[in-house]
Design a protein around this motif. Structure first.
Motif, PDB file in Angstrom:
ATOM      1  N   ILE A  73     110.750  31.757  70.468  1.00 42.77           N
ATOM      2  CA  ILE A  73     111.695  31.478  69.385  1.00 42.77           C
ATOM      3  C   ILE A  73     110.963  31.173  68.081  1.00 42.77           C
ATOM      4  O   ILE A  73     110.077  30.318  68.035  1.00 42.77           O
ATOM      5  N   PRO A  74     111.299  31.855  66.970  1.00 39.26           N
ATOM      6  CA  PRO A  74     110.668  31.545  65.686  1.00 39.26           C
ATOM      7  C   PRO A  74     111.113  30.159  65.187  1.00 39.26           C
ATOM      8  O   PRO A  74     112.291  29.816  65.267  1.00 39.26           O
ATOM      9  N   LEU A  75     110.160  29.397  64.659  1.00 37.90           N
ATOM     10  CA  LEU A  75     110.444  28.051  64.140  1.00 37.90           C
ATOM     11  C   LEU A  75     110.080  27.999  62.657  1.00 37.90           C
ATOM     12  O   LEU A  75     108.934  28.265  62.289  1.00 37.90           O
ATOM     13  N   LEU A  76     111.051  27.634  61.841  1.00 37.18           N
ATOM     14  CA  LEU A  76     110.838  27.488  60.396  1.00 37.18           C
ATOM     15  C   LEU A  76     110.964  26.016  60.035  1.00 37.18           C
ATOM     16  O   LEU A  76     112.018  25.410  60.221  1.00 37.18           O
ATOM     17  N   VAL A  77     109.886  25.422  59.539  1.00 39.26           N
ATOM     18  CA  VAL A  77     109.896  24.025  59.114  1.00 39.26           C
ATOM     19  C   VAL A  77     110.433  23.950  57.695  1.00 39.26           C
ATOM     20  O   VAL A  77     110.005  24.693  56.804  1.00 39.26           O
ATOM     21  N   LEU A  78     111.369  23.023  57.481  1.00 38.87           N
ATOM     22  CA  LEU A  78     111.977  22.808  56.167  1.00 38.87           C
ATOM     23  C   LEU A  78     111.804  21.326  55.852  1.00 38.87           C
ATOM     24  O   LEU A  78     112.467  20.482  56.442  1.00 38.87           O
ATOM     25  N   THR A  79     110.895  20.987  54.927  1.00 39.25           N
ATOM     26  CA  THR A  79     110.535  19.579  54.762  1.00 39.25           C
ATOM     27  C   THR A  79     110.064  19.263  53.348  1.00 39.25           C
ATOM     28  O   THR A  79     109.689  20.177  52.595  1.00 39.25           O
ATOM     29  N   ALA A  80     110.074  17.980  53.011  1.00 39.78           N
ATOM     30  CA  ALA A  80     109.548  17.538  51.719  1.00 39.78           C
ATOM     31  C   ALA A  80     108.042  17.292  51.788  1.00 39.78           C
ATOM     32  O   ALA A  80     107.395  17.093  50.762  1.00 39.78           O
ATOM     33  N   ARG A  81     107.473  17.318  52.977  1.00 40.62           N
ATOM     34  CA  ARG A  81     106.035  17.056  53.142  1.00 40.62           C
ATOM     35  C   ARG A  81     105.248  18.309  52.791  1.00 40.62           C
ATOM     36  O   ARG A  81     105.259  19.293  53.536  1.00 40.62           O
ATOM     37  N   ASP A  82     104.581  18.271  51.628  1.00 39.73           N
ATOM     38  CA  ASP A  82     103.941  19.483  51.119  1.00 39.73           C
ATOM     39  C   ASP A  82     102.411  19.448  51.163  1.00 39.73           C
ATOM     40  O   ASP A  82     101.748  20.330  50.614  1.00 39.73           O
ATOM     41  N   ASP A  86      99.459  18.684  56.402  1.00 38.54           N
ATOM     42  CA  ASP A  86     100.712  18.750  57.165  1.00 38.54           C
ATOM     43  C   ASP A  86     101.012  20.190  57.571  1.00 38.54           C
ATOM     44  O   ASP A  86     101.410  20.465  58.704  1.00 38.54           O
ATOM     45  N   LYS A  87     100.829  21.103  56.619  1.00 38.25           N
ATOM     46  CA  LYS A  87     101.119  22.508  56.907  1.00 38.25           C
ATOM     47  C   LYS A  87     100.209  23.035  58.005  1.00 38.25           C
ATOM     48  O   LYS A  87     100.667  23.663  58.966  1.00 38.25           O
ATOM     49  N   VAL A  88      98.917  22.766  57.871  1.00 37.70           N
ATOM     50  CA  VAL A  88      97.957  23.244  58.866  1.00 37.70           C
ATOM     51  C   VAL A  88      98.273  22.673  60.243  1.00 37.70           C
ATOM     52  O   VAL A  88      98.294  23.400  61.252  1.00 37.70           O
ATOM     53  N   PHE A  89      98.548  21.356  60.299  1.00 42.36           N
ATOM     54  CA  PHE A  89      98.832  20.712  61.579  1.00 42.36           C
ATOM     55  C   PHE A  89     100.033  21.347  62.266  1.00 42.36           C
ATOM     56  O   PHE A  89      99.996  21.627  63.478  1.00 42.36           O
ATOM     57  N   HIS A  90     101.098  21.581  61.504  1.00 40.24           N
ATOM     58  CA  HIS A  90     102.329  22.076  62.127  1.00 40.24           C
ATOM     59  C   HIS A  90     102.262  23.561  62.452  1.00 40.24           C
ATOM     60  O   HIS A  90     102.882  24.014  63.420  1.00 40.24           O
ATOM     61  N   PHE A  91     101.490  24.335  61.687  1.00 39.27           N
ATOM     62  CA  PHE A  91     101.257  25.719  62.087  1.00 39.27           C
ATOM     63  C   PHE A  91     100.497  25.747  63.411  1.00 39.27           C
ATOM     64  O   PHE A  91     100.804  26.537  64.311  1.00 39.27           O
ATOM     65  N   GLU A  92      99.511  24.864  63.531  1.00 33.88           N
ATOM     66  CA  GLU A  92      98.731  24.810  64.778  1.00 33.88           C
ATOM     67  C   GLU A  92      99.581  24.304  65.943  1.00 33.88           C
ATOM     68  O   GLU A  92      99.355  24.680  67.092  1.00 33.88           O
ATOM     69  N   ALA A  93     100.584  23.464  65.634  1.00 34.79           N
ATOM     70  CA  ALA A  93     101.460  22.933  66.680  1.00 34.79           C
ATOM     71  C   ALA A  93     102.460  23.967  67.179  1.00 34.79           C
ATOM     72  O   ALA A  93     103.027  23.811  68.268  1.00 34.79           O
ATOM     73  N   GLY A  94     102.687  25.026  66.374  1.00 38.63           N
ATOM     74  CA  GLY A  94     103.602  26.072  66.833  1.00 38.63           C
ATOM     75  C   GLY A  94     104.626  26.538  65.832  1.00 38.63           C
ATOM     76  O   GLY A  94     105.454  27.397  66.151  1.00 38.63           O
ATOM     77  N   ALA A  95     104.624  25.998  64.597  1.00 39.61           N
ATOM     78  CA  ALA A  95     105.559  26.473  63.572  1.00 39.61           C
ATOM     79  C   ALA A  95     105.174  27.893  63.152  1.00 39.61           C
ATOM     80  O   ALA A  95     103.993  28.251  63.141  1.00 39.61           O
ATOM     81  N   ASP A  96     106.164  28.703  62.808  1.00 42.34           N
ATOM     82  CA  ASP A  96     105.916  30.076  62.361  1.00 42.34           C
ATOM     83  C   ASP A  96     105.963  30.205  60.843  1.00 42.34           C
ATOM     84  O   ASP A  96     105.402  31.149  60.283  1.00 42.34           O
ATOM     85  N   ASP A  97     106.659  29.282  60.184  1.00 43.24           N
ATOM     86  CA  ASP A  97     106.736  29.307  58.721  1.00 43.24           C
ATOM     87  C   ASP A  97     107.022  27.889  58.247  1.00 43.24           C
ATOM     88  O   ASP A  97     107.480  27.030  59.017  1.00 43.24           O
ATOM     89  N   TYR A  98     106.769  27.641  56.966  1.00 44.62           N
ATOM     90  CA  TYR A  98     106.831  26.282  56.433  1.00 44.62           C
ATOM     91  C   TYR A  98     107.340  26.375  54.994  1.00 44.62           C
ATOM     92  O   TYR A  98     106.695  26.992  54.143  1.00 44.62           O
ATOM     93  N   LEU A  99     108.499  25.804  54.729  1.00 41.03           N
ATOM     94  CA  LEU A  99     109.104  25.844  53.392  1.00 41.03           C
ATOM     95  C   LEU A  99     109.346  24.417  52.916  1.00 41.03           C
ATOM     96  O   LEU A  99     109.959  23.621  53.626  1.00 41.03           O
ATOM     97  N   THR A 100     108.853  24.091  51.722  1.00 39.91           N
ATOM     98  CA  THR A 100     108.978  22.723  51.230  1.00 39.91           C
ATOM     99  C   THR A 100     110.198  22.552  50.331  1.00 39.91           C
ATOM    100  O   THR A 100     110.621  23.483  49.638  1.00 39.91           O
TER     101      THR A 100
END
Length: 226
Positions: A73-82, A86-100
């Motif tokens: 399942i694709p996971l898109l993180v939507l967060t104020a943490r820019d 944070d981005k590197v950690f969550h990509f490594e954890a399994g996120a597929d995209d990251y939008l602040t």
């Protein structure tokens, strides 16, 4: 296609859900991590959008749980943490995209469609049943190479049936998925839309694909030989 939105800011939920539904997606929403996890355990989703700072179960923990259970399942993180960390950690954890945040809906929609397009083969954007083709991203429908024009609801109904060829769906199941809510006592609306679909998808062609299973519901596919 069905999307799960896990976000504790109600205004963000309303804004994103309204926009995605206008794009033709069905959307479920959860206001905390635990509720989101329960929905993921109970239903199939084509994509999940989640905040990181969620009550009860953080977005970080949620990503880790999801990836232990489902690698697809694709996971898109939507967060104020820019922060880059944070981005590197969550990509490594399994996120597929990251939008602040703050973000524009147009960018979110493009990222959602890109993630769905990149999905594995079993989640290809084009559904095929016999000579019928349903493109879930462009919302184009063709049969025997001929373009068929459908309304948004007609397309959603056809997509739901085409994603599960041969499976029989009750009117209540169709209502809950296609209309994204419960229509107690109004399941006859499904019969109306099936008639509309048949006039466009079946009537002009010799082989009929939309089947009525008496007393149960509807199915899409070539009727098996006796």
């Amino acid at each position: 296609m069905r999307i799960l939105l896990i976000e504790d800011e109600k205004k963000v939920v309303e804004f994103v859900a309204r926009g995605l539904r206008a794009e033709g997606f069905a959307v479920d929403a959860a206001l905390d991590g635990e509720a989101g996890w329960e929905l993921l355990l109970s239903f199939h989703y084509d994509l999940a959008i989640l905040d990181l700072m969620l009550p009860k179960l953080s977005g970080t923990e949620l990503i880790q749980r999801i990836r232990l259970r489902d690698q697809a399942i694709p996971l898109l993180v939507l967060t104020a943490r820019d922060a880059t960390a944070d981005k590197v950690f969550h990509f490594e954890a399994g996120a597929d995209d990251y939008l602040t945040k703050p973000f524009g809906f147009a960018e979110l929609a493009v990222r959602v469609k890109a993630l769905l397009r990149r999905g594995p083969i079993q989640r290809s954007s084009v559904l095929r049943v016999a000579d019928l083709e349903v493109d879930r991203l462009t919302h184009q429908v063709r049969r025997g190479g001929k373009r068929i024009e459908l309304t948004a609801k007609e397309f959603s109904l056809l997509e739901y049936l085409a994603a599960n060829p041969g499976r029989v769906f009750s009117r209540t199941m169709i209502i809950e998925h296609v209309w994204d809510e419960s229509f107690e006592g109004l399941t006859n609306i499904v019969d109306v839309y099936v008639r509309h679909l048949r006039s466009k998808v079946d009537d002009p062609f010799p082989i009929k694909l939309i089947r009525t299973v008496r007393g149960v519901g509807y199915s899409l596919g070539i009727e098996p030989s006796p």
